[in-house]
Design a protein around this motif. Structure first.
Motif, mmCIF file in Angstrom:
data_model
loop_
_atom_site.group_PDB
_atom_site.id
_atom_site.type_symbol
_atom_site.label_atom_id
_atom_site.label_comp_id
_atom_site.label_asym_id
_atom_site.label_seq_id
_atom_site.Cartn_x
_atom_site.Cartn_y
_atom_site.Cartn_z
ATOM 1 N N SER A 37 0.834 -1.204 0.000
ATOM 2 C CA SER A 37 0.000 0.000 0.000
ATOM 3 C C SER A 37 0.870 1.257 0.000
ATOM 4 C CB SER A 37 -0.923 -0.003 1.222
ATOM 5 O OG SER A 37 -1.824 -1.097 1.174
ATOM 6 N N ASN A 38 1.995 1.210 0.732
ATOM 7 C CA ASN A 38 2.933 2.336 0.713
ATOM 8 C C ASN A 38 3.439 2.604 -0.701
ATOM 9 O OD1 ASN A 38 2.707 2.531 3.490
ATOM 10 N ND2 ASN A 38 4.667 1.545 3.920
ATOM 11 N N CYS A 39 3.782 1.531 -1.410
ATOM 12 C CA CYS A 39 4.273 1.677 -2.778
ATOM 13 C C CYS A 39 3.215 2.326 -3.661
ATOM 14 C CB CYS A 39 4.671 0.317 -3.354
ATOM 15 S SG CYS A 39 6.180 -0.386 -2.640
ATOM 16 N N SER A 40 1.999 1.865 -3.541
ATOM 17 C CA SER A 40 0.908 2.403 -4.336
ATOM 18 C C SER A 40 0.696 3.885 -4.042
ATOM 19 C CB SER A 40 -0.379 1.623 -4.058
ATOM 20 O OG SER A 40 -1.465 2.137 -4.802
ATOM 21 N N TYR A 41 0.656 4.224 -2.757
ATOM 22 C CA TYR A 41 0.444 5.617 -2.363
ATOM 23 C C TYR A 41 1.594 6.517 -2.821
ATOM 24 C CZ TYR A 41 -0.318 9.695 0.609
ATOM 25 O OH TYR A 41 -0.507 10.977 1.066
ATOM 26 N N GLU A 112 16.769 5.676 -12.306
ATOM 27 C CA GLU A 112 17.986 6.229 -11.724
ATOM 28 C C GLU A 112 18.227 5.715 -10.300
ATOM 29 O OE1 GLU A 112 17.832 10.449 -11.889
ATOM 30 O OE2 GLU A 112 17.711 10.534 -14.084
ATOM 31 N N ASN A 113 17.136 5.333 -9.614
ATOM 32 C CA ASN A 113 17.238 4.919 -8.210
ATOM 33 C C ASN A 113 16.456 3.634 -7.973
ATOM 34 O OD1 ASN A 113 18.607 7.413 -6.987
ATOM 35 N ND2 ASN A 113 16.842 8.331 -8.007
ATOM 36 N N VAL A 114 16.885 2.897 -6.944
ATOM 37 C CA VAL A 114 16.215 1.654 -6.565
ATOM 38 C C VAL A 114 15.862 1.735 -5.082
ATOM 39 C CG1 VAL A 114 16.390 -0.855 -6.370
ATOM 40 C CG2 VAL A 114 17.488 0.331 -8.289
ATOM 41 N N LEU A 115 14.592 1.502 -4.784
ATOM 42 C CA LEU A 115 14.110 1.467 -3.410
ATOM 43 C C LEU A 115 14.082 0.013 -2.943
ATOM 44 C CD1 LEU A 115 12.603 2.817 -0.953
ATOM 45 C CD2 LEU A 115 10.486 2.447 -2.232
ATOM 46 N N ILE A 116 14.717 -0.271 -1.816
ATOM 47 C CA ILE A 116 14.755 -1.625 -1.270
ATOM 48 C C ILE A 116 13.990 -1.638 0.050
ATOM 49 C CG2 ILE A 116 16.244 -3.456 -0.380
ATOM 50 C CD1 ILE A 116 18.352 -2.554 -2.390
ATOM 51 N N LEU A 117 13.039 -2.566 0.149
ATOM 52 C CA LEU A 117 12.123 -2.608 1.283
ATOM 53 C C LEU A 117 12.101 -4.001 1.903
ATOM 54 C CD1 LEU A 117 9.134 -0.847 -0.505
ATOM 55 C CD2 LEU A 117 10.749 0.235 1.066
ATOM 56 N N SER A 118 11.655 -4.057 3.148
ATOM 57 C CA SER A 118 11.388 -5.330 3.818
ATOM 58 C C SER A 118 9.879 -5.514 3.900
ATOM 59 C CB SER A 118 11.986 -5.335 5.230
ATOM 60 O OG SER A 118 13.395 -5.234 5.165
ATOM 61 N N GLY A 119 9.430 -6.741 3.645
ATOM 62 C CA GLY A 119 8.000 -6.992 3.604
ATOM 63 C C GLY A 119 7.403 -7.412 4.916
ATOM 64 N N ASP A 120 8.082 -7.136 6.041
ATOM 65 C CA ASP A 120 7.610 -7.663 7.321
ATOM 66 C C ASP A 120 7.536 -6.612 8.427
ATOM 67 O OD1 ASP A 120 10.313 -7.299 7.547
ATOM 68 O OD2 ASP A 120 10.794 -9.375 8.043
ATOM 69 N N HIS A 121 7.245 -5.354 8.041
ATOM 70 C CA HIS A 121 7.088 -4.293 9.029
ATOM 71 C C HIS A 121 5.717 -3.635 8.877
ATOM 72 C CE1 HIS A 121 11.732 -3.957 8.742
ATOM 73 N NE2 HIS A 121 11.390 -4.813 9.694
ATOM 74 N N ILE A 122 5.190 -3.125 9.987
ATOM 75 C CA ILE A 122 3.904 -2.442 9.987
ATOM 76 C C ILE A 122 4.150 -0.936 10.071
ATOM 77 C CG2 ILE A 122 1.696 -2.162 11.168
ATOM 78 C CD1 ILE A 122 2.101 -4.953 9.992
ATOM 79 N N TYR A 123 3.820 -0.218 9.005
ATOM 80 C CA TYR A 123 3.966 1.234 8.990
ATOM 81 C C TYR A 123 3.331 1.803 7.730
ATOM 82 C CZ TYR A 123 7.813 0.633 5.599
ATOM 83 O OH TYR A 123 8.569 0.315 4.498
ATOM 84 N N LYS A 124 3.070 3.115 7.748
ATOM 85 C CA LYS A 124 2.573 3.824 6.567
ATOM 86 C C LYS A 124 3.568 4.937 6.246
ATOM 87 C CE LYS A 124 -1.837 4.869 6.515
ATOM 88 N NZ LYS A 124 -3.157 5.349 7.001
ATOM 89 N N MET A 125 4.034 4.974 5.008
ATOM 90 C CA MET A 125 5.100 5.921 4.658
ATOM 91 C C MET A 125 5.015 6.302 3.190
ATOM 92 S SD MET A 125 9.180 5.304 5.170
ATOM 93 C CE MET A 125 10.419 6.480 4.638
ATOM 94 N N ASP A 126 5.174 7.594 2.934
ATOM 95 C CA ASP A 126 5.247 8.104 1.571
ATOM 96 C C ASP A 126 6.716 8.128 1.160
ATOM 97 O OD1 ASP A 126 5.195 9.447 -0.820
ATOM 98 O OD2 ASP A 126 4.120 11.205 -0.081
#
Length: 363
Positions: A37-41, A112-126
């Motif tokens: 959902s963060n990615c979508s937002y 130009e950039n790559v965002l690396i995320l973990s799929g096991d945390h609870i948070y909302k972030m733009d």
């Protein structure tokens, strides 16, 4: 690039048959819903989801990404699992190696950039705000950071940084933390820098191929530009049964620490087409979160009740998380517990934990 292949061994039976990001949360969600959902937002339209451990349910759940508005003709969600080629292949050996094995996927896109995320945390972030700072500071890598209680700092990657947010030091899970500035496991790399660092890490026979243990310290040692992005919202690492229970209970506070009802930033989940929740005349409810498909005949207080759960008449559930499809039979009492999916608590059985020792029941 979304790292979603973790086993989550500290969640014990909850991850016996599912990957940690696929564990139920908050009555109607799974943990991975938050980062998708963060990615979508944030306006991100190309996401590689790296799965490995018990991937079947997770792969099926994510699907094409439609539930999070991530199904696109160009880009969209891509499930990336370890594979063999003519030159060989192997399981992902660490977070950095997982990205390295999918470097050709990254190279396929003009970014130009790559965002690396973990799929096991609870948070909302733009993430777009983090990207803005990343580009403004001309960083090779930007790391999202949140302040944690000093007593918990040794569980995280801990960093020091200057007033202009330039990172001066980084240590993964130090026994004696210098600060309480913790890495959230959210990184933005310049694409070219990331690919060079991954190649160098792969050639290092002594590396455990981890971003926190190897990539970040190496970049600091070679004087790369690393900056911190300060995050002051809600963020929870739900790596243990206790922390998973706490995060669920945070949804029930008088002023919820994470808002699931903000129409401007929704957390989406895959619609399971369940019937409406049924609450019988015999039911007693107090400060609880219910969702579609559950049937309540007994007493529920300060608890999370998920899809398809049945609480029979005379049963009592307090301060607990009851996951999808479970049944609490007549006369049973459940307090301070996490009940796994499709688990039956028999008639008159008592499961009694307390705030310092949350009980886990599965079977």
């Amino acid at each position: 690039m979304l790292l979603a292949g973790g086993q989550g061994s500290r969640l014990y039976a909850l991850t016996d048959k599912v990957a940690k990001p696929a564990v139920s949360f908050g009555a109607k969600y799974r943990i991975i819903d938050f980062v998708l959902s963060n990615c979508s937002y944030s306006g991100i339209d190309t996401v590689g989801v790296l799965t490995q451990y018990e991937p079947l349910l997770l792969n099926e759940y994510v699907g094409t990404g439609e539930s999070w508005d991530l199904d696109r003709a160009n880009g969209g969600v891509h499930i990336l699992q370890p594979y063999h080629s003519k030159t060989g292949g192997a399981w992902y050996r660490g977070t950095a190696n997982a990205i390295y094995q999918n470097r050709h996927f990254i190279k396929n896109f003009d970014c130009e950039n790559v965002l690396i995320l973990s799929g096991d945390h609870i948070y909302k972030m733009d993430y777009s705000k983090m990207l803005e700072e990343h580009e403004k500071s001309n960083a090779d890598c930007t790391i999202a950071v949140i302040d944690v209680p000093k007593k918990e700092a040794s569980r995280f990657g801990i960093m020091d940084y200057s007033k202009d947010k330039r990172i001066l030091s980084f240590e993964e899970k130090p026994s004696k933390p210098r600060s309480n500035h913790a890495s959230m496991g959210v990184y933005i790399f310049k694409k070219d820098v990331l690919l060079i660092e991954l190649e160098a890490d792969e050639l290092n026979e002594n590396s455990v191929n981890d971003f926190g243990k190897n990539i970040i310290p190496r970049m600091l040692a070679t004087k790369k530009n690393l900056f911190a992005f300060e995050y002051d919202g809600y963020w929870k690492d739900v790596g243990t049964v206790g922390s998973l229970w706490e995060a669920n209970m945070d949804l029930l506070s008088k002023k919820p620490l994470i808002n699931l009802y903000d129409n401007n930033f929704k957390v989406f989940s895959k619609n399971s087409h369940m019937p409406p929740c049924f609450v019988a005349d015999s039911a007693e409810l107090d400060n609880s979160l219910l969702t579609a498909g559950c049937e309540i005949f007994g007493s529920v207080k300060n608890s999370i009740i998920s899809e398809g759960v049945i609480i029979e008449e005379g049963a009592v559930v307090e301060n607990s998380v009851i996951m999808c499809g479970s049944v609490i039979e007549k006369g049973a009492r459940v307090e301070y517990a996490v009940v796994d999916e499709k688990t039956v608590i028999g008639a008159n059985v008592e499961v009694l934990g307390d705030a310092s020792e949350i009980k886990l029941v599965s079977g």
